[in-house]
Motif scaffolding. Sequence first.
Motif, mmCIF file in Angstrom:
data_model
loop_
_atom_site.group_PDB
_atom_site.id
_atom_site.type_symbol
_atom_site.label_atom_id
_atom_site.label_comp_id
_atom_site.label_asym_id
_atom_site.label_seq_id
_atom_site.Cartn_x
_atom_site.Cartn_y
_atom_site.Cartn_z
ATOM 1 N N VAL A 146 30.161 41.854 37.174
ATOM 2 C CA VAL A 146 31.007 42.758 36.386
ATOM 3 C C VAL A 146 32.476 42.411 36.606
ATOM 4 O O VAL A 146 33.283 42.448 35.680
ATOM 5 C CB VAL A 146 30.734 44.221 36.802
ATOM 6 C CG1 VAL A 146 31.698 45.170 36.111
ATOM 7 C CG2 VAL A 146 29.293 44.599 36.524
ATOM 8 N N ASP A 147 32.810 42.114 37.846
ATOM 9 C CA ASP A 147 34.168 41.653 38.145
ATOM 10 C C ASP A 147 34.092 40.697 39.327
ATOM 11 O O ASP A 147 33.092 40.668 40.053
ATOM 12 C CB ASP A 147 35.142 42.813 38.422
ATOM 13 C CG ASP A 147 34.883 43.506 39.752
ATOM 14 O OD1 ASP A 147 33.705 43.719 40.108
ATOM 15 O OD2 ASP A 147 35.869 43.841 40.433
ATOM 16 N N GLU A 148 35.129 39.910 39.457
ATOM 17 C CA GLU A 148 35.150 38.968 40.576
ATOM 18 C C GLU A 148 36.581 38.784 41.051
ATOM 19 O O GLU A 148 37.544 38.795 40.266
ATOM 20 C CB GLU A 148 34.527 37.636 40.154
ATOM 21 C CG GLU A 148 34.413 36.599 41.260
ATOM 22 C CD GLU A 148 33.648 37.080 42.523
ATOM 23 O OE1 GLU A 148 34.232 37.896 43.281
ATOM 24 O OE2 GLU A 148 32.515 36.625 42.743
ATOM 25 N N GLU B 220 34.183 60.041 51.327
ATOM 26 C CA GLU B 220 35.526 59.611 50.910
ATOM 27 C C GLU B 220 35.614 59.494 49.379
ATOM 28 O O GLU B 220 36.699 59.353 48.823
ATOM 29 C CB GLU B 220 35.926 58.303 51.619
ATOM 30 C CG GLU B 220 35.146 57.048 51.272
ATOM 31 C CD GLU B 220 33.776 56.935 51.974
ATOM 32 O OE1 GLU B 220 33.330 57.916 52.611
ATOM 33 O OE2 GLU B 220 33.156 55.867 51.864
ATOM 34 N N LYS B 221 34.464 59.605 48.701
ATOM 35 C CA LYS B 221 34.490 59.523 47.234
ATOM 36 C C LYS B 221 34.318 60.909 46.585
ATOM 37 O O LYS B 221 34.262 61.027 45.366
ATOM 38 C CB LYS B 221 33.418 58.558 46.747
ATOM 39 C CG LYS B 221 33.683 57.155 47.287
ATOM 40 C CD LYS B 221 33.034 56.029 46.586
ATOM 41 C CE LYS B 221 33.585 54.712 47.172
ATOM 42 N NZ LYS B 221 32.724 53.572 46.932
ATOM 43 N N ALA B 222 34.227 61.969 47.411
ATOM 44 C CA ALA B 222 33.881 63.302 46.890
ATOM 45 C C ALA B 222 34.931 63.844 45.916
ATOM 46 O O ALA B 222 34.592 64.346 44.840
ATOM 47 C CB ALA B 222 33.662 64.272 48.044
ATOM 48 N N GLY C 212 31.999 45.166 46.242
ATOM 49 C CA GLY C 212 32.303 46.302 47.120
ATOM 50 C C GLY C 212 31.058 46.735 47.876
ATOM 51 O O GLY C 212 30.287 45.913 48.381
ATOM 52 N N SER C 213 30.813 48.055 47.883
ATOM 53 C CA SER C 213 29.679 48.584 48.660
ATOM 54 C C SER C 213 28.335 48.392 47.954
ATOM 55 O O SER C 213 27.286 48.607 48.556
ATOM 56 C CB SER C 213 29.901 50.082 48.923
ATOM 57 O OG SER C 213 30.077 50.766 47.688
ATOM 58 N N LEU C 214 28.364 48.011 46.677
ATOM 59 C CA LEU C 214 27.117 47.995 45.893
ATOM 60 C C LEU C 214 26.037 47.030 46.383
ATOM 61 O O LEU C 214 24.869 47.423 46.507
ATOM 62 C CB LEU C 214 27.434 47.736 44.409
ATOM 63 C CG LEU C 214 26.207 47.763 43.508
ATOM 64 C CD1 LEU C 214 25.692 49.184 43.308
ATOM 65 C CD2 LEU C 214 26.489 47.134 42.165
HETATM 66 O O1 LIG Z 1 37.181 45.896 44.429
HETATM 67 C C1 LIG Z 1 36.145 46.367 44.001
HETATM 68 O O2 LIG Z 1 35.887 47.687 44.182
HETATM 69 C C2 LIG Z 1 34.891 48.398 43.438
HETATM 70 C C3 LIG Z 1 34.501 49.618 44.257
HETATM 71 O O3 LIG Z 1 34.097 49.179 45.538
HETATM 72 P P1 LIG Z 1 33.469 50.158 46.632
HETATM 73 O O4 LIG Z 1 33.428 49.333 47.903
HETATM 74 O O5 LIG Z 1 34.366 51.354 46.752
HETATM 75 O O6 LIG Z 1 32.100 50.498 46.155
HETATM 76 C C4 LIG Z 1 33.721 47.502 43.107
HETATM 77 O O7 LIG Z 1 32.815 48.185 42.270
HETATM 78 C C5 LIG Z 1 34.248 46.225 42.456
HETATM 79 O O8 LIG Z 1 33.193 45.384 42.039
HETATM 80 C C6 LIG Z 1 35.093 45.494 43.459
HETATM 81 O O9 LIG Z 1 35.603 44.277 42.980
#
Ligand SMILES: O=C1O[C@H](COP(=O)(O)O)[C@@H](O)[C@H](O)[C@H]1O
Length: 260
Positions: A76-78, A210-212, A51-53
């Motif tokens: 962590v995930d894929e 958008e995450k608030a 994602g954004s990380l």
């Molecule tokens: O799909 C996913 O989303 C989460 C959150 O993503 P974000 O773009 O809102 O930061 C992400 O942590 C995860 O690794 C990813 O597969």
Amino acid sequence: MAATHQPPAAPILISFKGKDELVDSLAAFVAKASKESIDKRGKFTVAISGGSLPKLLGGLTKDPSVKWNKWHVYYVDERVVPLDHPDSNHKACVDLLWSKVSIPEDQIHPIDDNLLDDLEELSDAYEKELIREFAQKDSARFPIFDLILLGMGPDGHTASLFPGHELLSECDRWVAYLEDSPKPPPKRITFTYPVINHAARIVFVAAGGEKADTLKTVLDEPEAGLPSARVKPVFPGQLYWFVDDAAAAKVEFPRTPFKL
Ligand SMILES: O=C1O[C@H](COP(=O)(O)O)[C@@H](O)[C@H](O)[C@H]1O
């Protein structure tokens, strides 16, 4: 690091004015964590989300002190897509991070993309990667990463652990799969909570207004049970939230000033 039955430490919330300050401080924090592990044990085991990380970790690539050759990187995930697919978390990390530094290729651990047609085999194979890294040296039931870096979706999901999903209660497997992710693509593999919660340090990174609302629910109303609120490190692990002021705008949970 032996786990005891002490309750998890309270999360540490650090909020930064803007994204640039967040990116620089996150880089300094991760660099320090990696130095401490390398000084102590000669290596740094880290698991990274997508994602954004990856973009928010970009500051690290400018730090000449980081000993990348000691890093052992997992996801962590894929998303279950080819490794060069635009949805792949590994591809995002390669493009934004690994292509800019020098980590030996065999120390970066993507999924086996020969197994994309069989999710059970794919997640078993990834679990075996973790066993190879952790099982011999550590008698703990679950791996103990030096650092796990997490993101949080606007629905409160983290890793690929989504609200209301049956994987929220998976406590035996290290890596599980799902075929019904509400966020595309639907097929994914993910670390389970016990793996995440056993890390020495867990850092959530969240930026943007958008995450608030979700961040408020996670930190001020953890009893609502959103997936991100279920991350509770096993003692003596510590959970940190690195956020920007836009994401933290509605949160009452106390902030801690950033210091290395
Ligand atoms: O799909 C996913 O989303 C989460 C959150 O993503 P974000 O773009 O809102 O930061 C992400 O942590 C995860 O690794 C990813 O597969």
